[in-house]
Motif scaffolding. Sequence first.
Motif, PDB file in Angstrom:
ATOM      1  N   GLY A  23       0.806  -1.220   0.000  1.00 23.71           N
ATOM      2  CA  GLY A  23       0.000   0.000   0.000  1.00 23.71           C
ATOM      3  C   GLY A  23       0.836   1.265   0.000  1.00 23.71           C
ATOM      4  O   GLY A  23       0.356   2.338  -0.358  1.00 23.71           O
ATOM      5  N   GLY A  24       2.102   1.136   0.421  1.00 25.87           N
ATOM      6  CA  GLY A  24       3.033   2.258   0.390  1.00 25.87           C
ATOM      7  C   GLY A  24       2.606   3.429   1.257  1.00 25.87           C
ATOM      8  O   GLY A  24       1.881   3.279   2.243  1.00 25.87           O
ATOM      9  N   ASP A  25       3.062   4.605   0.861  1.00 31.70           N
ATOM     10  CA  ASP A  25       2.797   5.813   1.641  1.00 31.70           C
ATOM     11  C   ASP A  25       1.317   6.182   1.691  1.00 31.70           C
ATOM     12  O   ASP A  25       0.864   6.773   2.673  1.00 31.70           O
ATOM     13  N   ILE A  26       0.582   5.829   0.662  1.00 28.61           N
ATOM     14  CA  ILE A  26      -0.850   6.154   0.665  1.00 28.61           C
ATOM     15  C   ILE A  26      -1.549   5.425   1.808  1.00 28.61           C
ATOM     16  O   ILE A  26      -2.294   6.031   2.597  1.00 28.61           O
ATOM     17  N   LEU A  27      -1.298   4.122   1.949  1.00 28.15           N
ATOM     18  CA  LEU A  27      -1.905   3.353   3.023  1.00 28.15           C
ATOM     19  C   LEU A  27      -1.360   3.798   4.376  1.00 28.15           C
ATOM     20  O   LEU A  27      -2.100   3.929   5.346  1.00 28.15           O
ATOM     21  N   ARG A  28      -0.063   4.061   4.459  1.00 25.59           N
ATOM     22  CA  ARG A  28       0.530   4.529   5.713  1.00 25.59           C
ATOM     23  C   ARG A  28      -0.127   5.818   6.173  1.00 25.59           C
ATOM     24  O   ARG A  28      -0.468   5.986   7.340  1.00 25.59           O
ATOM     25  N   GLU A  29      -0.346   6.754   5.254  1.00 21.08           N
ATOM     26  CA  GLU A  29      -0.983   8.027   5.604  1.00 21.08           C
ATOM     27  C   GLU A  29      -2.423   7.822   6.084  1.00 21.08           C
ATOM     28  O   GLU A  29      -2.861   8.477   7.034  1.00 21.08           O
ATOM     29  N   LEU A  30      -3.143   6.913   5.448  1.00 20.19           N
ATOM     30  CA  LEU A  30      -4.516   6.626   5.872  1.00 20.19           C
ATOM     31  C   LEU A  30      -4.546   6.026   7.277  1.00 20.19           C
ATOM     32  O   LEU A  30      -5.365   6.420   8.117  1.00 20.19           O
ATOM     33  N   VAL A  31      -3.656   5.075   7.541  1.00 16.49           N
ATOM     34  CA  VAL A  31      -3.588   4.453   8.861  1.00 16.49           C
ATOM     35  C   VAL A  31      -3.189   5.495   9.902  1.00 16.49           C
ATOM     36  O   VAL A  31      -3.773   5.566  10.989  1.00 16.49           O
ATOM     37  N   GLU A  32      -2.212   6.330   9.570  1.00 13.56           N
ATOM     38  CA  GLU A  32      -1.763   7.370  10.498  1.00 13.56           C
ATOM     39  C   GLU A  32      -2.895   8.352  10.807  1.00 13.56           C
ATOM     40  O   GLU A  32      -3.114   8.721  11.960  1.00 13.56           O
ATOM     41  N   HIS A  33      -3.637   8.737   9.796  1.00 13.75           N
ATOM     42  CA  HIS A  33      -4.753   9.662   9.983  1.00 13.75           C
ATOM     43  C   HIS A  33      -5.797   9.066  10.926  1.00 13.75           C
ATOM     44  O   HIS A  33      -6.278   9.733  11.851  1.00 13.75           O
ATOM     45  N   GLU A  34      -6.148   7.805  10.714  1.00 15.03           N
ATOM     46  CA  GLU A  34      -7.138   7.149  11.567  1.00 15.03           C
ATOM     47  C   GLU A  34      -6.624   6.974  12.994  1.00 15.03           C
ATOM     48  O   GLU A  34      -7.357   7.185  13.952  1.00 15.03           O
ATOM     49  N   LEU A  35      -5.369   6.597  13.136  1.00 12.64           N
ATOM     50  CA  LEU A  35      -4.788   6.431  14.469  1.00 12.64           C
ATOM     51  C   LEU A  35      -4.797   7.755  15.225  1.00 12.64           C
ATOM     52  O   LEU A  35      -5.174   7.820  16.392  1.00 12.64           O
ATOM     53  N   HIS A  36      -4.404   8.828  14.553  1.00 13.52           N
ATOM     54  CA  HIS A  36      -4.360  10.138  15.205  1.00 13.52           C
ATOM     55  C   HIS A  36      -5.751  10.651  15.545  1.00 13.52           C
ATOM     56  O   HIS A  36      -5.906  11.437  16.482  1.00 13.52           O
ATOM     57  N   ALA A  37      -6.757  10.205  14.824  1.00 12.83           N
ATOM     58  CA  ALA A  37      -8.131  10.590  15.151  1.00 12.83           C
ATOM     59  C   ALA A  37      -8.632   9.855  16.395  1.00 12.83           C
ATOM     60  O   ALA A  37      -9.530  10.342  17.083  1.00 12.83           O
ATOM     61  N   LEU A  38      -8.040   8.693  16.707  1.00 13.49           N
ATOM     62  CA  LEU A  38      -8.503   7.867  17.825  1.00 13.49           C
ATOM     63  C   LEU A  38      -7.719   8.062  19.117  1.00 13.49           C
ATOM     64  O   LEU A  38      -8.209   7.704  20.191  1.00 13.49           O
ATOM     65  N   THR A  39      -6.495   8.590  19.033  1.00 17.70           N
ATOM     66  CA  THR A  39      -5.644   8.650  20.219  1.00 17.70           C
ATOM     67  C   THR A  39      -5.094  10.052  20.435  1.00 17.70           C
ATOM     68  O   THR A  39      -4.954  10.832  19.496  1.00 17.70           O
ATOM     69  N   ILE A  40      -4.772  10.338  21.688  1.00 14.87           N
ATOM     70  CA  ILE A  40      -4.120  11.613  21.993  1.00 14.87           C
ATOM     71  C   ILE A  40      -2.646  11.563  21.623  1.00 14.87           C
ATOM     72  O   ILE A  40      -2.146  12.479  20.985  1.00 14.87           O
ATOM     73  N   PRO A  41      -1.900  10.503  22.006  1.00 13.29           N
ATOM     74  CA  PRO A  41      -0.522  10.443  21.499  1.00 13.29           C
ATOM     75  C   PRO A  41      -0.575  10.320  19.973  1.00 13.29           C
ATOM     76  O   PRO A  41      -1.373   9.538  19.440  1.00 13.29           O
ATOM     77  N   ARG A  42       0.200  11.096  19.304  1.00 12.18           N
ATOM     78  CA  ARG A  42       0.186  11.078  17.834  1.00 12.18           C
ATOM     79  C   ARG A  42       1.589  10.819  17.281  1.00 12.18           C
ATOM     80  O   ARG A  42       2.198  11.709  16.691  1.00 12.18           O
ATOM     81  N   PRO A  43       2.072   9.596  17.489  1.00  9.10           N
ATOM     82  CA  PRO A  43       3.408   9.284  16.983  1.00  9.10           C
ATOM     83  C   PRO A  43       3.392   9.167  15.462  1.00  9.10           C
ATOM     84  O   PRO A  43       2.382   8.779  14.869  1.00  9.10           O
ATOM     85  N   PRO A  44       4.505   9.517  14.826  1.00  9.61           N
ATOM     86  CA  PRO A  44       4.576   9.315  13.379  1.00  9.61           C
ATOM     87  C   PRO A  44       4.628   7.824  13.052  1.00  9.61           C
ATOM     88  O   PRO A  44       5.182   7.040  13.818  1.00  9.61           O
ATOM     89  N   LEU A  45       4.033   7.462  11.933  1.00  7.77           N
ATOM     90  CA  LEU A  45       4.087   6.084  11.454  1.00  7.77           C
ATOM     91  C   LEU A  45       5.028   6.045  10.260  1.00  7.77           C
ATOM     92  O   LEU A  45       4.927   6.873   9.360  1.00  7.77           O
ATOM     93  N   LEU A  46       5.935   5.107  10.268  1.00  6.68           N
ATOM     94  CA  LEU A  46       6.880   4.923   9.169  1.00  6.68           C
ATOM     95  C   LEU A  46       6.766   3.507   8.641  1.00  6.68           C
ATOM     96  O   LEU A  46       6.379   2.591   9.363  1.00  6.68           O
ATOM     97  N   LEU A  47       7.123   3.333   7.393  1.00  5.95           N
ATOM     98  CA  LEU A  47       7.189   1.995   6.812  1.00  5.95           C
ATOM     99  C   LEU A  47       8.584   1.441   7.028  1.00  5.95           C
ATOM    100  O   LEU A  47       9.575   2.158   6.876  1.00  5.95           O
ATOM    101  N   SER A  48       8.687   0.174   7.361  1.00  4.80           N
ATOM    102  CA  SER A  48       9.968  -0.470   7.588  1.00  4.80           C
ATOM    103  C   SER A  48      10.755  -0.570   6.295  1.00  4.80           C
ATOM    104  O   SER A  48      10.199  -0.813   5.224  1.00  4.80           O
ATOM    105  N   THR A  49      12.051  -0.380   6.407  1.00  6.94           N
ATOM    106  CA  THR A  49      12.934  -0.570   5.256  1.00  6.94           C
ATOM    107  C   THR A  49      13.758  -1.849   5.400  1.00  6.94           C
ATOM    108  O   THR A  49      14.599  -2.133   4.563  1.00  6.94           O
ATOM    109  N   VAL A  50      13.493  -2.615   6.470  1.00  8.79           N
ATOM    110  CA  VAL A  50      14.205  -3.867   6.703  1.00  8.79           C
ATOM    111  C   VAL A  50      13.663  -4.913   5.750  1.00  8.79           C
ATOM    112  O   VAL A  50      12.453  -5.117   5.659  1.00  8.79           O
ATOM    113  N   GLU A  51      14.557  -5.559   5.044  1.00 16.12           N
ATOM    114  CA  GLU A  51      14.133  -6.601   4.110  1.00 16.12           C
ATOM    115  C   GLU A  51      14.028  -7.929   4.831  1.00 16.12           C
ATOM    116  O   GLU A  51      14.608  -8.130   5.896  1.00 16.12           O
TER     117      GLU A  51
END
Length: 78
Positions: A23-51
């Motif tokens: 899903g890449g950055d598009i899915l990450r941004e959607l998940v981050e948006h929903e998480l930040h709407a549900l919680t007070i802590p708003r940590p950034p979400l990153l995609l793993s680069t570990v293979e």
Amino acid sequence: MASITSVIDPEIIVLTGGTLLAGGDILRELVEHELHALTIPRPPLLLSTVEGNPVLAGALDLALATVRDEVFGSTVPS
């Protein structure tokens, strides 16, 4: 993820897995948006680069460290 974020308050969340990486950055941004709407802590979400399988690699690293401590550690009980 919202429940864990509310209790632990992490500085960052790293996402991995086939679906999230596909899903890449598009899915990450959607998940981050929903998480930040549900919680007070708003940590950034990153995609793993570990293979490979980072969860398995972490579990193996922890298991090896435990075995090394048991085998080569102090013989005096703590």
